[in-house]
Write an enzyme that holds these catalytic residues in place. Structure first.
Site, PDB file in Angstrom:
ATOM      1  N   ASP A  21       0.807  -1.217   0.000  1.00 35.31           N
ATOM      2  CA  ASP A  21       0.000   0.000   0.000  1.00 35.31           C
ATOM      3  C   ASP A  21       0.840   1.266   0.000  1.00 35.31           C
ATOM      4  O   ASP A  21       2.065   1.217   0.165  1.00 35.31           O
ATOM      5  CB  ASP A  21      -0.963  -0.002   1.208  1.00 35.31           C
ATOM      6  CG  ASP A  21      -0.257  -0.378   2.518  1.00 35.31           C
ATOM      7  OD1 ASP A  21       0.983  -0.307   2.575  1.00 35.31           O
ATOM      8  OD2 ASP A  21      -0.957  -0.744   3.477  1.00 35.31           O
TER       9      ASP A  21
ATOM     10  N   GLU B  52      -9.553  -2.088   5.672  1.00 32.05           N
ATOM     11  CA  GLU B  52     -10.102  -1.818   6.994  1.00 32.05           C
ATOM     12  C   GLU B  52     -11.306  -2.728   7.265  1.00 32.05           C
ATOM     13  O   GLU B  52     -11.840  -3.351   6.340  1.00 32.05           O
ATOM     14  CB  GLU B  52     -10.535  -0.345   7.056  1.00 32.05           C
ATOM     15  CG  GLU B  52      -9.411   0.659   6.770  1.00 32.05           C
ATOM     16  CD  GLU B  52      -8.480   0.876   7.963  1.00 32.05           C
ATOM     17  OE1 GLU B  52      -8.299  -0.044   8.787  1.00 32.05           O
ATOM     18  OE2 GLU B  52      -7.926   1.992   8.058  1.00 32.05           O
TER      19      GLU B  52
ATOM     20  N   HIS C 182      -6.937  -4.824  10.483  1.00 28.47           N
ATOM     21  CA  HIS C 182      -6.762  -4.605   9.038  1.00 28.47           C
ATOM     22  C   HIS C 182      -5.479  -5.261   8.527  1.00 28.47           C
ATOM     23  O   HIS C 182      -4.532  -5.499   9.276  1.00 28.47           O
ATOM     24  CB  HIS C 182      -6.838  -3.116   8.674  1.00 28.47           C
ATOM     25  CG  HIS C 182      -5.630  -2.291   9.000  1.00 28.47           C
ATOM     26  ND1 HIS C 182      -5.645  -0.917   8.991  1.00 28.47           N
ATOM     27  CD2 HIS C 182      -4.355  -2.636   9.344  1.00 28.47           C
ATOM     28  CE1 HIS C 182      -4.445  -0.466   9.298  1.00 28.47           C
ATOM     29  NE2 HIS C 182      -3.643  -1.479   9.524  1.00 28.47           N
TER      30      HIS C 182
ATOM     31  N   ASN D  59      -7.023  -2.813  14.626  1.00 25.10           N
ATOM     32  CA  ASN D  59      -8.429  -3.120  14.288  1.00 25.10           C
ATOM     33  C   ASN D  59      -8.547  -4.351  13.388  1.00 25.10           C
ATOM     34  O   ASN D  59      -9.616  -4.649  12.867  1.00 25.10           O
ATOM     35  CB  ASN D  59      -9.087  -1.904  13.627  1.00 25.10           C
ATOM     36  CG  ASN D  59      -8.461  -1.542  12.279  1.00 25.10           C
ATOM     37  OD1 ASN D  59      -7.571  -2.241  11.783  1.00 25.10           O
ATOM     38  ND2 ASN D  59      -8.926  -0.465  11.674  1.00 25.10           N
TER      39      ASN D  59
HETATM   40  P1  PGA Z   1       2.453  -1.245  12.586  1.00 23.17           P
HETATM   41  O1  PGA Z   1       1.259  -1.277  11.522  1.00 23.17           O
HETATM   42  O2  PGA Z   1       3.435  -2.275  12.145  1.00 23.17           O
HETATM   43  O3  PGA Z   1       3.019   0.140  12.501  1.00 23.17           O
HETATM   44  O4  PGA Z   1       1.845  -1.563  13.906  1.00 23.17           O
HETATM   45  C1  PGA Z   1       0.734  -2.500  11.123  1.00 23.17           C
HETATM   46  C2  PGA Z   1      -0.471  -2.276  10.218  1.00 23.17           C
HETATM   47  O5  PGA Z   1      -1.177  -1.274  10.385  1.00 23.17           O
HETATM   48  O6  PGA Z   1      -0.733  -3.139   9.371  1.00 23.17           O
END
Ligand code: PGA
Length: 242
Positions: free
Chosen positions: A67, A143, A138, A136
């Site tokens: 992404d 999401e 995702h 959450n």
């Molecule tokens: P993070 O993000 O590694 O910064 O916790 C993970 C994600 O949002 O997929």
């Protein structure tokens, strides 16, 4: 089948993930690797850089990032282009032409996303996809509520993700509201998937993904259906598993 590996701490988790990648690269030197950003894979990338210094070559590897924020160009310090250069690509021998990261500045997004999918197909699909997980649930920027059948598309970030990511920006208002992300179906088509999760704030999402119902409200729960997915966790992230 889902495989769960619980490591003592973040460092061991990072080393384990690097070991899996190295093994896959030995089996297939022109591996197609799906990459993730965020805090979690930084240790893994450090470990890959260390292994590169010891002789591991990425010269035949092709990569696709999950992404990119929409509206940030590659020179923005919080863009995932910038992140990947700084945390990995500047330090290994990957060929620039083999690097693919969604471009958050394109005009014709729909067409661009279809092309991204097309390029993945053309190289034979993703062999190994690295994932983080949002608090959450995702994966990528898919999401809660995202369709399991989704492909690369423009998406709106939820409030919870904007809050989680605000730590990287001067203020919360600076966090982009949109992103281009591989879809859930794109991710599921990877032949092998490694999801990394570290820390207490991921424990709930991890437990729901592994032991909960498969539901679009917890996007990572669909990995229960993937034939070859591995969750590599540290103890804190695994702490709510039964
Ligand atoms: P993070 O993000 O590694 O910064 O916790 C993970 C994600 O949002 O997929």
């Amino acid at each position: 089948m889902m495989k769960i590996i619980v490591k003592e701490n973040y460092e061991d988790l990072s080393k384990e993930a690097a070991r899996v990648i190295k093994r896959e690269m030995q089996k297939k030197p022109n591996l197609v690797l799906g990459l993730a950003t965020g805090s979690t894979p930084i240790g893994l990338y450090k470990e890959l850089i260390r292994r590169h210094k010891e002789g591991l070559s990425f010269s035949q590897i092709t990569t696709f990032n999950l992404d990119e924020y929409f509206g940030l160009d590659s020179s923005h310090s919080q863009s995932y282009h910038f992140y990947m250069q700084k945390n990995l690509f500047d330090h290994i021998d990957i060929k620039p032409k083999n690097i693919h990261i969604p471009d958050g500045t394109v005009k014709d997004v729909k067409r661009y996303c279809a092309e991204y999918e097309e390029i993945i197909k053309r190289v034979g699909g993703i062999d190994l996809q690295i994932l983080g997980i949002g608090s959450n649930g995702h994966i990528g920027f898919n999401e809660p509520g995202s369709l399991f059948t989704s492909r690369t598309h423009l998406t709106k970030l939820t409030e919870s993700t904007i809050k989680d990511n605000a730590r990287f920006f001067e203020k919360k208002e600076d966090v982009p509201r949109f992103a281009i992300t591989m879809g859930i179906q794109t991710i599921l088509e990877a032949k092998k998937i490694i999801l990394l999760a570290s820390g207490q704030n991921k424990a709930d999402a991890v437990a729901k993904s592994i032991e909960g119902q498969i539901t679009s409200q917890v996007p990572a729960s669909i990995l229960q259906k993937h034939p070859n997915s591995i969750f590599i966790l540290d103890k804190a992230a695994a702490s709510q598993l039964k």
